[in-house]
Structure formats: structure tokens, C-alpha cells
Design an enzyme around this catalytic site. Structure first.
Site, PDB file in Angstrom:
ATOM      1  N   ASN A   9       0.770  -0.855  -0.215  1.00  0.00           N
ATOM      2  CA  ASN A   9       0.090   0.381   0.396  1.00  0.00           C
ATOM      3  C   ASN A   9       0.964   1.398   0.068  1.00  0.00           C
ATOM      4  O   ASN A   9       1.279   1.565   0.574  1.00  0.00           O
ATOM      5  CB  ASN A   9      -1.071   0.005   0.912  1.00  0.00           C
ATOM      6  CG  ASN A   9      -1.779   0.902   1.643  1.00  0.00           C
ATOM      7  OD1 ASN A   9      -1.501   2.456   0.466  1.00  0.00           O
ATOM      8  ND2 ASN A   9      -2.151   1.272   2.801  1.00  0.00           N
ATOM      9  N   LYS A  11      -0.180   4.316  -0.041  1.00  0.00           N
ATOM     10  CA  LYS A  11      -0.214   5.502   0.705  1.00  0.00           C
ATOM     11  C   LYS A  11      -0.348   6.774  -0.218  1.00  0.00           C
ATOM     12  O   LYS A  11      -0.286   6.353  -1.713  1.00  0.00           O
ATOM     13  CB  LYS A  11       0.465   6.067   2.308  1.00  0.00           C
ATOM     14  CG  LYS A  11       0.164   4.269   2.732  1.00  0.00           C
ATOM     15  CD  LYS A  11      -0.130   4.389   4.044  1.00  0.00           C
ATOM     16  CE  LYS A  11      -0.133   3.373   4.953  1.00  0.00           C
ATOM     17  NZ  LYS A  11       0.229   3.139   6.304  1.00  0.00           N
ATOM     18  N   HIS A  95      -9.365   1.285   4.933  1.00  0.00           N
ATOM     19  CA  HIS A  95      -7.948   1.077   5.330  1.00  0.00           C
ATOM     20  C   HIS A  95      -8.632   2.070   7.507  1.00  0.00           C
ATOM     21  O   HIS A  95      -9.373   2.997   7.176  1.00  0.00           O
ATOM     22  CB  HIS A  95      -7.028   2.099   4.924  1.00  0.00           C
ATOM     23  CG  HIS A  95      -6.160   2.186   5.509  1.00  0.00           C
ATOM     24  ND1 HIS A  95      -5.417   2.351   6.690  1.00  0.00           N
ATOM     25  CD2 HIS A  95      -4.845   0.765   5.254  1.00  0.00           C
ATOM     26  CE1 HIS A  95      -4.423   2.635   6.369  1.00  0.00           C
ATOM     27  NE2 HIS A  95      -3.571   1.258   6.115  1.00  0.00           N
ATOM     28  N   GLU A  97      -6.187   4.474   8.236  1.00  0.00           N
ATOM     29  CA  GLU A  97      -6.784   5.016   7.875  1.00  0.00           C
ATOM     30  C   GLU A  97      -8.016   6.322   7.814  1.00  0.00           C
ATOM     31  O   GLU A  97      -8.372   7.521   7.903  1.00  0.00           O
ATOM     32  CB  GLU A  97      -5.203   5.920   7.077  1.00  0.00           C
ATOM     33  CG  GLU A  97      -3.553   6.070   8.152  1.00  0.00           C
ATOM     34  CD  GLU A  97      -2.215   5.298   7.001  1.00  0.00           C
ATOM     35  OE1 GLU A  97      -3.023   5.473   5.588  1.00  0.00           O
ATOM     36  OE2 GLU A  97      -2.156   4.852   7.240  1.00  0.00           O
ATOM     37  N   GLU A 167      -5.275  -4.787  10.627  1.00  0.00           N
ATOM     38  CA  GLU A 167      -3.911  -3.904  10.916  1.00  0.00           C
ATOM     39  C   GLU A 167      -4.401  -3.338  11.988  1.00  0.00           C
ATOM     40  O   GLU A 167      -5.304  -2.400  12.125  1.00  0.00           O
ATOM     41  CB  GLU A 167      -4.485  -2.961   9.694  1.00  0.00           C
ATOM     42  CG  GLU A 167      -4.206  -3.799   7.872  1.00  0.00           C
ATOM     43  CD  GLU A 167      -3.494  -2.658   7.291  1.00  0.00           C
ATOM     44  OE1 GLU A 167      -2.178  -3.485   6.840  1.00  0.00           O
ATOM     45  OE2 GLU A 167      -3.920  -1.521   7.105  1.00  0.00           O
ATOM     46  N   GLY A 173       3.096   2.151  10.797  1.00  0.00           N
ATOM     47  CA  GLY A 173       3.900   2.994  10.711  1.00  0.00           C
ATOM     48  C   GLY A 173       4.363   3.788  11.961  1.00  0.00           C
ATOM     49  O   GLY A 173       5.025   4.819  11.611  1.00  0.00           O
ATOM     50  N   SER A 213       3.552  -2.381  10.107  1.00  0.00           N
ATOM     51  CA  SER A 213       4.795  -3.052   9.942  1.00  0.00           C
ATOM     52  C   SER A 213       5.735  -4.146   9.763  1.00  0.00           C
ATOM     53  O   SER A 213       6.354  -4.288  10.726  1.00  0.00           O
ATOM     54  CB  SER A 213       5.894  -2.151  11.493  1.00  0.00           C
ATOM     55  OG  SER A 213       5.547  -0.378  12.338  1.00  0.00           O
TER      56      SER A 213
HETATM   57  P1  13P Z   1       3.020   0.214   8.011  1.00  0.00           P
HETATM   58  O1  13P Z   1       3.416  -0.774   7.342  1.00  0.00           O
HETATM   59  O2  13P Z   1       3.933   1.224   7.038  1.00  0.00           O
HETATM   60  O3  13P Z   1       3.868  -0.148   8.872  1.00  0.00           O
HETATM   61  O4  13P Z   1       1.562   0.543   7.161  1.00  0.00           O
HETATM   62  C1  13P Z   1       0.997  -0.883   6.805  1.00  0.00           C
HETATM   63  C2  13P Z   1      -0.611  -0.380   6.720  1.00  0.00           C
HETATM   64  O5  13P Z   1      -1.138   0.675   6.884  1.00  0.00           O
HETATM   65  C3  13P Z   1      -0.676  -1.238   5.549  1.00  0.00           C
HETATM   66  O6  13P Z   1      -1.862  -0.284   4.979  1.00  0.00           O
END
Ligand code: 13P
Length: 251
Positions: A9, A11, A95, A97, A167, A173, A213
């Protein structure tokens, strides 16, 4: 039985030049990969160029969001048919976010899931708890609610085109990964819910990814778990070396 699924992803990172360059490196680096599926999810403006870069390769293309209506006066939104015409076959929905920054409710997530499946996209439905929910012992309640509401009115047939991504929000992150045991426990719980809602057979075939992560250093431990069928990678999917190492887990 369940083909491992490794998804990146991107982002809101990478411009067109960097994104296409990364896609080209991934195409070269995955030529000999046979036994796993690979997906990248760039931002909307990069989809067409990345689609051209991965044409004929093993890499599949996904978007990070969509609108549930088929078309209309929805300034700034993107429909399933627009994605399919790129061609882009997958979409990430729910997601954390989107849920937390953009306040997407379970109801909105469900509308998007149903619309995407109806129009022929494959779906990665994300679920996961906040740190305060985990600390107060509510992980299973939160995950159950997101899953059941997110999949409301999705029939067993739709589950053939659906992947679930667990997740935990506190691991995204932050550099804090759930331990392989934590991930496996929640993901086994998710499979149990799918078994109750659909059937044991459906639940056995749905792939459940872990995200949060994921790095080259922890991929092998995660993928060794029975209920971790793949990963959804953020930061470590933005560089060819780290994402290729994750893709070639176990080697
Ligand atoms: P990270 O791998 O940067 O923690 O992000 C995970 C994520 O949100 C994938 O959709």
C-alpha cells in the site's frame, strides 16, 4: 491451499517517476516467483502508468479507495468502473487511515465493499483496533463489529473475491509490530467469525493478511503462522529491495 498474498500500500507517497521506476524494478525482481500473489496499490494518479509498467508481469494492481456509487456528481471521487477500465482489479476498503482520519463508518465501508464486489473488483477489507481498545480488552469486539458490519449482505460467493487484512492501528507506521502470535490469535478469531457467518469451507479459503510495520526482519516469523496468509505492507513497500525481500519470504 491458500496462495500467499503480498500487497504493498503506497499510501500518499511516490510521484509518477518514482512509482513507475519502483514498479519496473518489482517486475524484474519477481520474474521467477511462482507460488505467491503480489499486489501494489499506488495513488490514483499513478494507476495508469503503473498499469503499463506491470503489464504482462505477475504483479497485480489495486487502488486505495473508491466511491460506492456507480457514477454521479461526486467531485473528487472515483468509481469502480473507472478503476476497472485502467485496468485495476483490486481495491483496499476500510483502511484505518480512512476510518480514523476521514471518519469512514462501518456502514460506509460496507456500501463500498458491496458496490466494489458487485461491479467486479476484488476487495481487501481492513479491520483493526486502536491501542486503547487493545489495552481495555476490546480487540475482539472491535474486530468482530468491523468484520460483520463491513461484510453485511455480502454472500459466500463474494468472499471468493475478498481478502481480510488485520491491521492493528497501533502497529501502523509505528515500528511496533504485533508479535506473530498476536497476529495469529486475532486472525484465527477472524476465521472463526467467517466460519459462523458463512461456512467452514468458505472460512478456510479466505486469505487473511497481517499489516502494521511489516519489514524484511519480521516477515518470516509472521508468515510461519497458520492464519497469516500474507501481508499488507506500507513503508517497506516503497523501496524495491525491502519489498522484494518481503515477497521472497521463507527463502
Ligand atoms: P506500515 O507497514 O508502514 O506500518 O503500514 C501498514 C499499512 O497501513 C498498510 O496498509
Amino acid at each position: 491451499m491458500r496462495t500467499p498474498f503480498i500487497a504493498g500500500n503506497w499510501k500518499m507517497f511516490l510521484d509518477k517517476e518514482k512509482g513507475v521506476g519502483l514498479a519496473e524494478e518489482l517486475v524484474k525482481g519477481t520474474e521467477d516467483i511462482l507460488d505467491r500473489e503480489i499486489l501494489i496499490c499506488p495513488s490514483f494518479p499513478l494507476l495508469s502508468d503503473v498499469a503499463r509498467a506491470i503489464e504482462g508481469s505477475k504483479i497485480q494492481l489495486g487502488a486505495q479507495n473508491l466511491h460506492y456509487e456507480e457514477q454521479g456528481a461526486f467531485t473528487g471521487e472515483i468509481s469502480a468502473s473507472m478503476l476497472l477500465s485502467i485496468p485495476c482489479s483490486w481495491v483496499i476498503i476500510g483502511h484505518s487511515e480512512r476510518r480514523h482520519i476521514f471518519k469512514e463508518s462501518n456502514d460506509l465501508v460496507n456500501r463500498k465493499v458491496r458496490s466494489a464486489l458487485k461491479q467486479g473488483l476484488k476487495v481487501i477489507l481492513c479491520v483493526g483496533e486502536l491501542i486503547e481498545e487493545r489495552e481495555s480488552g476490546k480487540t475482539e469486539d472491535v474486530v468482530r463489529e468491523q468484520l460483520v458490519k463491513g461484510l453485511q449482505d455480502v454472500q459466500a460467493d463474494g468472499m471468493k473475491d475478498t481478502i481480510i487484512a488485520y491491521e492493528p492501528v497501533w502497529a501502523i507506521g509505528t515500528g511496533k509490530t504485533a508479535t506473530p502470535e498476536d497476529a495469529d490469535n486475532v486472525q484465527s478469531f477472524i476465521r472463526g467469525i467467517l466460519s459462523n457467518s458463512y461456512s467452514e469451507d468458505t472460512a478456510r479459503n479466505v486469505r487473511i493478511l497481517y499489516g502494521g510495520s511489516v519489514k524484511p526482519a519480521n516477515i518470516d516469523g509472521l508468515m510461519a503462522k497458520d492464519n497469516v496468509d500474507g501481508v499488507l505492507v506500507g513503508g517497506a513497500s516503497l523501496e524495491a529491495d525491502s519489498f522484494l525481500r518481503i515477497i521472497s519470504f521463507g527463502e
